[in-house]
Enzyme design. Structure first.
Site, PDB file in Angstrom:
ATOM      1  N   GLU A 147      -1.115  -5.788  -4.668  1.00  0.00           N
ATOM      2  CA  GLU A 147      -1.540  -6.611  -3.530  1.00  0.00           C
ATOM      3  C   GLU A 147      -2.613  -7.619  -3.966  1.00  0.00           C
ATOM      4  O   GLU A 147      -3.649  -7.781  -3.307  1.00  0.00           O
ATOM      5  CB  GLU A 147      -2.049  -5.722  -2.387  1.00  0.00           C
ATOM      6  CG  GLU A 147      -0.948  -4.888  -1.757  1.00  0.00           C
ATOM      7  CD  GLU A 147      -1.379  -4.169  -0.482  1.00  0.00           C
ATOM      8  OE1 GLU A 147      -0.563  -4.051   0.441  1.00  0.00           O
ATOM      9  OE2 GLU A 147      -2.547  -3.722  -0.413  1.00  0.00           O
ATOM     10  N   GLU A 223       5.770  -0.700   0.127  1.00  0.00           N
ATOM     11  CA  GLU A 223       4.960   0.264   0.862  1.00  0.00           C
ATOM     12  C   GLU A 223       5.343   0.213   2.334  1.00  0.00           C
ATOM     13  O   GLU A 223       4.875  -0.662   3.070  1.00  0.00           O
ATOM     14  CB  GLU A 223       3.462  -0.012   0.699  1.00  0.00           C
ATOM     15  CG  GLU A 223       2.932   0.240  -0.691  1.00  0.00           C
ATOM     16  CD  GLU A 223       1.410   0.140  -0.760  1.00  0.00           C
ATOM     17  OE1 GLU A 223       0.773   0.179   0.322  1.00  0.00           O
ATOM     18  OE2 GLU A 223       0.876   0.019  -1.873  1.00  0.00           O
TER      19      GLU A 223
END
Length: 569
Positions: A147, A223
């Protein structure tokens, strides 16, 4: 594509470092029975390398064994080595020692940082390389960073990481993951590397954002958030099994691959929990149950069965289902042999002109001692407390200052005698700009307007605390006054998990047979500590407790199951 045929990844997150290694096979098999074909794991640099120049792969850190057990179950694997992983782990998985060096750049192309990261990735990928799918192993994807678009936009850094991974012999596809926001996908992606996204709802909208940045190729939610983590003093976060299953159904109906975060959360054993600080410091609890399909102890929940039903619409699911949980043994034993930590801290003392940080002491808990020679009442102040300090005058408690309350000052009733401060690091921030900050007492420490100097400091060695009684006799006069260590022996069969109740205790740590189960705190929501059966032997087992405040009753109670607190549902 896999072997020249289309292949949809239906994966679940299972962090080997949060599960006892003798439980790995059980959790992996339950993933297979839910219909998963892949297991994903982060790799925690901070746990593998707690000191410079080390890379530990023993016990719960045996990544090679974990990946081989994934392969033995007939499943594939995704490895996400960071170097930053977040994961609600202490410091986001970055070793604290790394950030102590002057001029060290964090998550950017900076020579010192890149040198350390390169060595770390080489160590990890030496394990992963022979276990790639093109060499007969289970690993089919390796992730670059984590991320990154939420943190920075240094393309040179990302490209160099990808090259380091390739140079280490990784031939399987590389991926990045970012939240499906245009700015983050732009900043955190690399050309030639598969982009994936992280989200837990609104699949069509999120996938459309991902497709704008990846016009061709497979779509994947790396995710799929099916629950959430808890922090001390909050409620136990849960999500509706039916709602989460409906979101998973929408994602799979869109043709995307998925990694369910988490399939099984496990436990933040030891002092591995992280924290968040977005204006208020919130340390993460010991349990990483995450309201996942498998609970902290590895038992199927209603979410497990709901997800299994959804997956069966899109992929083969085995007929067998895991057995339901059975109650754990319930019993109580008295705690004994109290040792006052202020009298016998079980560590080495050192002298300092001014207060050192916990980082400088290489400690998570420390005692600071100085002599006051003024007389009347005065205000004791700190520039900042990270994260908690208990104040004692001549052995008597004065009060507690906590970071989350932004407390930095306390009135002393007198200023003649021995001042002692018990300072605790409650977990390093794992997300945002405060990653890597110093821990402990941030000076100067002042009494009134005068800086206090001349400190004796003991870094408490929590790894050695279960052996404290080898060098100290009982100190019954210290019971209930300041931090106190207790011990007892419990009988077990070596086959059953246990759940240690902590609701009648204050705040502290617990060990079973020398293994640190983690932290407890009456603030909740968590009121039990999970004791995996493989930590126990058939017969007597040693329990040690370090209570920082006070026990309502010096008793160790074990319950039939976990209690993680009241929920939002």
């Amino acid at each position: 594509m896999l072997d020249g045929r289309p292949f949809r990844i239906i994966s679940g997150a299972l962090h080997y470092f949060r599960v006892h290694p003798d439980c790995w096979a059980d959790r992996i098999e339950k993933a297979r029975l839910m219909g998963l074909n892949t297991i994903e794991t982060y790799v925690p640099w901070s746990l593998h390398s707690p000191r410079p120049g080390t890379f530990d792969t023993t016990g719960i850190l045996d990544l090679a064994r974990f990946l081989r057990e994934v392969a033995a179950a007939g499943l594939y694997a995704i490895v996400r080595p960071g170097p930053y992983i977040c994961a609600e782990l202490d410091n986001g998985g970055l070793p604290p020692w790394l950030l102590r060096e002057e001029g060290m750049g964090v998550r950017r192309y900076e020579p010192k940082f890149m040198a350390a990261v390169t060595k770390y990735l080489q160590d990890v990928l030496e394990i992963v390389r022979p276990l790639q799918i093109d060499q007969g192993g289970p690993v089919l994807l390796v992730q670059v960073e984590n991320e990154y678009g939420a943190f920075g936009d240094d393309q040179t850094y990302l490209k160099t990481l990808a090259q380091v991974i390739r140079n280490a012999g990784i031939t399987v596809p590389l991926v990045t993951v970012d939240q499906p926001v245009d700015e983050m996908l732009t900043a955190g992606s690399l050309d030639g590397v598969l982009r994936t996204a992280s989200f837990g709802s609104h699949a069509a909208e999120r996938l459309a954002a991902l497709r704008r940045h990846q016009p061709t190729g497979p779509l994947m939610c790396m995710e799929f958030w099916d629950g959430w983590f808890d922090y001390w003093g909050g409620r136990h976060h849960t999500t509706s099994a039916a709602d989460a299953a409906a979101e998973l159904d929408a994602l799979l109906a869109a043709g995307a691959s998925v990694n369910i975060y988490m399939f099984h959360g496990g436990t933040n054993f030891g002092l591995s929990n992280g924290a968040n600080d977005k204006g208020v410091y919130r340390p993460t609890i010991t349990s990483y149950d995450y309201d996942a399909p498998l609970d902290e102890a590895g038992h199927p929940t209603s979410k497990y069965h709901a997800f299994r039903e959804v997956i069966s619409k899109y992929a083969p699911v085995p007929d067998a289902v895991p057995a339901a949980a059975v109650p754990a043994p319930e019993f109580s034993v008295p705690l004994a042999d109290p040792v006052g930590l202020l009298a016998c801290p079980g560590g080495d003392w050192s002298d300092h002109a001014t207060v050192p940080t916990l980082d400088e002491l290489d400690a998570r808990l420390a005692i600071f001692r100085t002599e006051l020679r003024q007389g009347g009442p005065a205000l004791l102040t700190f520039a900042e407390v990270r994260d908690r300090v208990q104040v004692f005058l001549d052995g008597a408690p004065v009060g507690i200052l906590e970071r989350e309350r932004h407390e930095r000052a306390i009135m002393l009733p007198h200023t003649r005698g021995r001042l002692e401060l018990v300072v605790e690091d409650q977990g390093r921030v794992n997300y945002g700009p405060r990653i890597g900050e110093a821990k402990g007492l941030i000076g100067p420490v002042r009494l009134g307007t005068t800086e206090l100097t001349g400190w004796s400091v003991c870094a408490v060695d929590l790894d050695r605390l279960p052996q404290l009684w080898q060098s100290a006799g009982p100190t019954p006069s210290a019971v209930g006054i300041g931090p106190t260590a207790w011990r007892t022996t419990i009988e077990a069969d070596g086959k059953s998990d246990l759940f240690l109740r902590t609701d009648a205790w204050g705040k502290g740590f617990a060990w079973i047979n020398g293994f640190c189960l983690g932290r407890y705190w009456r603030r909740g929501p968590q009121e039990t500590l999970y004791v995996p059966a493989p930590l126990l032997v058939d017969g007597p087992n040693n329990l040690a407790v370090l209570e920082l405040e006070a026990l309502e009753s010096p008793t160790a109670d074990f319950s039939a199951g976990p209690w993680l607190g009241y929920t939002d549902l």
